[in-house]
Write a protein that holds these residues in place. Sequence first.
Motif, short mmCIF file in Angstrom:
data_model
loop_
_atom_site.label_atom_id
_atom_site.label_comp_id
_atom_site.label_asym_id
_atom_site.label_seq_id
_atom_site.Cartn_x
_atom_site.Cartn_y
_atom_site.Cartn_z
N VAL A 62 5.53 -10.86 -6.03
CA VAL A 62 5.56 -9.99 -4.87
C VAL A 62 4.72 -10.57 -3.75
O VAL A 62 3.68 -11.20 -3.99
N THR A 108 2.58 -8.38 -12.32
CA THR A 108 3.17 -9.16 -11.25
C THR A 108 2.25 -10.32 -10.88
O THR A 108 1.05 -10.30 -11.14
N LEU A 123 10.02 -9.41 -2.62
CA LEU A 123 10.00 -9.33 -4.08
C LEU A 123 10.90 -10.41 -4.66
O LEU A 123 12.07 -10.53 -4.29
N VAL A 163 7.02 -2.09 -8.23
CA VAL A 163 6.20 -2.94 -9.10
C VAL A 163 5.00 -2.20 -9.66
O VAL A 163 4.27 -2.74 -10.50
N THR A 169 9.32 -12.92 -14.91
CA THR A 169 8.12 -12.75 -14.09
C THR A 169 8.50 -12.10 -12.77
O THR A 169 9.47 -12.52 -12.13
N LEU A 170 7.74 -11.10 -12.36
CA LEU A 170 7.90 -10.50 -11.04
C LEU A 170 6.90 -11.14 -10.08
O LEU A 170 5.72 -11.30 -10.42
#
Length: 256
Positions: free
Chosen positions: A54, A73, A93, A68, A51-52
């Motif tokens: 931000v 995200t 991030l 991204v 998982t990203l």
Amino acid sequence: MKLIQSRDNPFFKSLKRLAESGRERRKTGKTLLDGIHLVEAYEVAIGPVETLVVGESALAGGEIAGFVGGRETVVLADALLRDLGLVDTPSGLLAVVAMPTGKAVTDLAIDSVLLDGVQDPGNVGTLLRTAAAAGVKQVLLSPGCAAAWSPKVLRAGQGAHFVLAIHEEADLATFMADYRGITAVTCLDGATSLYAAKLESPLAWVFGAEGQGVSTDLIAAARLRIKIPMPGAVESLNVAAAAAVCLFEAVRRRLG
């Protein structure tokens, strides 16, 4: 993109536990990366992150927004990102990733670095980075070392974790007894100058805790006792600096 603004959000709570608890990281097999460089290094060496995450303001433009773009995200309110306390200066991030399992068994015939009670996360990360840069493939950490997969150690390691076999809670004395190469420890008593010592391969270096140095039983078990000549007005080096001097002296010999 999903925006999270509440500290009561279950996903935020899961991030908080991963940021603060080594037990949670071990239980879930996951950790957190901070910054584009670490995320890119992980994806090159291991594969896509889970998982990203931000920070909300980071989406306004700049490198992170470009990185991204087009990727799924989770967006955190900036206050929540700071509240994680992941590192002193968050990049904006994060990524949730699975910790590489690595080799279950130590290799007794390759160049190695052994860390004896090194507690400072920055030092542990820097030592891992230095070992990887010097071509070492395996690092063993004794009980009492800073957790290798904690966010602060990961950030200091700058991607070294993903190219090393890392063994935590290791029995260093047993490894040294079984090792099929030369074990070398940095100390003062009865030690040979680094520049006069025979640094034959394979070689396992033992570096000790800040202040106390390597424990007496490990010093006694080592085949080589090494000291770094210091003609200046100070008597000791930071453990990460001492390791860099030793490891790259060995590199110089082999490349020369």
